[in-house]
Design a protein around this motif. Structure first.
Motif, short mmCIF file in Angstrom:
data_model
loop_
_atom_site.label_atom_id
_atom_site.label_comp_id
_atom_site.label_asym_id
_atom_site.label_seq_id
_atom_site.Cartn_x
_atom_site.Cartn_y
_atom_site.Cartn_z
N VAL A 117 29.21 -14.93 12.57
CA VAL A 117 28.35 -14.39 11.51
C VAL A 117 27.29 -15.42 10.89
N ASP A 118 26.01 -15.11 11.39
CA ASP A 118 24.90 -16.01 11.07
C ASP A 118 24.16 -15.98 9.84
N ASN A 119 24.34 -16.44 8.69
CA ASN A 119 23.54 -16.30 7.55
C ASN A 119 22.82 -17.39 7.11
N LEU A 120 22.57 -18.19 8.24
CA LEU A 120 21.73 -19.53 8.17
C LEU A 120 20.33 -19.32 7.73
N ILE A 121 19.65 -19.94 6.89
CA ILE A 121 18.11 -19.82 6.48
C ILE A 121 17.47 -21.02 7.06
N ILE A 122 16.45 -20.62 7.74
CA ILE A 122 15.44 -21.69 8.33
C ILE A 122 14.56 -22.04 7.05
N LYS A 123 14.56 -23.31 6.77
CA LYS A 123 13.71 -24.13 5.86
C LYS A 123 13.19 -25.44 6.26
N PRO A 124 12.01 -25.48 6.80
CA PRO A 124 11.26 -26.42 7.15
C PRO A 124 11.39 -27.53 6.33
N GLY A 125 11.66 -28.76 6.84
CA GLY A 125 11.65 -29.96 6.11
C GLY A 125 13.00 -30.57 5.71
N VAL A 126 14.14 -29.51 5.51
CA VAL A 126 15.37 -30.12 5.35
C VAL A 126 15.94 -30.99 6.27
N SER A 127 16.97 -31.71 6.02
CA SER A 127 17.53 -32.53 7.00
C SER A 127 18.24 -31.91 8.10
#
Length: 344
Positions: A117-127
């Motif tokens: 169950v993929d609730n991941l958020i793409i946020k450029p710049g995070v580690s």
């Protein structure tokens, strides 16, 4: 002569006259030397000025920054919750390739039959997480059907039930090796196999003396395991109960979890269980309250089917009331979709 005397008709009058000698050759040399000396002095001062600015002995203060080993930036928030073959992922990742690598890693550990169950958020710049260390951690916890990993701020949290102390230690060691500079909160419980009878540890050569059987009307006093029943149930329910989406069918992992709850409760005949169902704030009460009631009923019926007296169990749905986390984020909504068991 520097002076002279003149005689006049009236008498002698003495008059003094002085004459300026013409400058000699020495004076001419002095006049010529003055401009030369001034030029030499000016040149010397210019050279001295250059030495003061650029000379090695009077250097300007260094502006170089000293080398400092700064601690690594805090990793991005990430939580991975396993309930049997269902794994829920929440958090932030820098790009699609890291997300793909993480999902592939989990499939490699648990097999292609796992449901992600993929609730991941793409946020450029995070580690980005180290997928190799995450893989080592989840391989160590592969025998735990209710394992939860969470990293937030400077803390790594581990939750679940392990079949032995060795499994718990292996998971903790993997987490410490992966994040040596972060705090570790190990909330993994080591529970005995529910199939193992208490008498299995007794020696057959020295049986314990038989105690008189209690009368049917006499309830056991709240001693032993019954005195800590609520704490034991809370520990067993630390991993959220899960259902199919918009349904109330219990997952395999939740059935194993509730089997342990039933084993704990069956020995305490006076215990009464109130099963409460909750949802997140998605939708409205017309949907959420009946759904939460159906989920609470599913849990209650499972407990009764596994030996808990039906008269000792009640259930009720409360919809999105009493949230335990913010509904603004997927991780918070997942925590609010829960079933609680209260002992009285």
């Amino acid at each position: 002569m520097p002076g002279s005397e003149n005689r006049t008709v009236t008498g002698w009058r003495k008059a003094s006259r002085f004459y300026r000698r013409p400058p000699g050759f020495g004076w001419l040399l002095a006049l010529l030397a003055i401009p030369l000396l001034l030029a030499l002095i000016g040149q010397g001062m210019a050279d001295r000025s250059k030495l003061d600015i650029n000379g090695p002995n009077v250097a300007a203060p260094s502006l170089s920054v000293p080398s400092v080993n700064l601690p690594g930036l805090s990793p991005a928030p990430l939580s991975i919750l396993r309930n049997g073959n269902v794994i829920t992922l929440n958090g932030e990742l820098p790009d699609i390739s890291v997300r793909t690598g993480l999902l592939d890693m989990l499939k490699g550990v648990y097999g292609s039959g796992v449901e992600l169950v993929d609730n991941l958020i793409i946020k450029p710049g995070v580690s980005a997480p180290d997928l190799a260390t995450l893989g080592t951690l989840f391989k160590a916890s592969v025998s735990m059907p209710d394992f939860k990993f969470k990293i937030e701020g400077d803390t790594v949290t581990l939750i679940g039930t392990a079949t032995s102390g060795a499994v718990k230690s292996a998971v903790e060691a993997a987490a410490r090796a992966a994040w040596p500079n972060l705090k570790l909160s190990n909330n993994i419980l080591v529970l005995p196999d529910v199939a193992q009878a208490p008498s299995a540890t007794e020696s057959p050569k020295s049986p314990a003396p038989a105690s008189p059987a209690p009368s049917a009307s006499a309830a056991p006093s709240p001693a032993g395991d019954c005195a800590n029943l609520q704490a034991d149930i809370n520990a067993l329910m630390s991993t959220p109960v899960t259902f199919v989406t918009n349904g109330y069918t219990l997952s395999t992992a939740t059935q194993q979890q509730l089997s342990r709850v039933a084993e704990k409760v069956k020995g305490c005949h006076s215990a009464h269980l109130a099963v409460s169902g909750y949802t997140d704030n998605t939708g409205n009460d017309a949907i959420n309250i009946p759904l939460s009631a159906s989920r609470a009923t599913s849990v209650a019926e499972f407990l009764v089917a596994h030996g808990v007296p039906a008269a000792s169990v009640t259930s009720k749905g409360y919809g999105s009331a009493d949230p335990v986390a913010s509904n603004a984020k997927p991780d918070g909504r997942a925590q609010n979709r829960r079933v609680a068991i209260t002992i009285s």
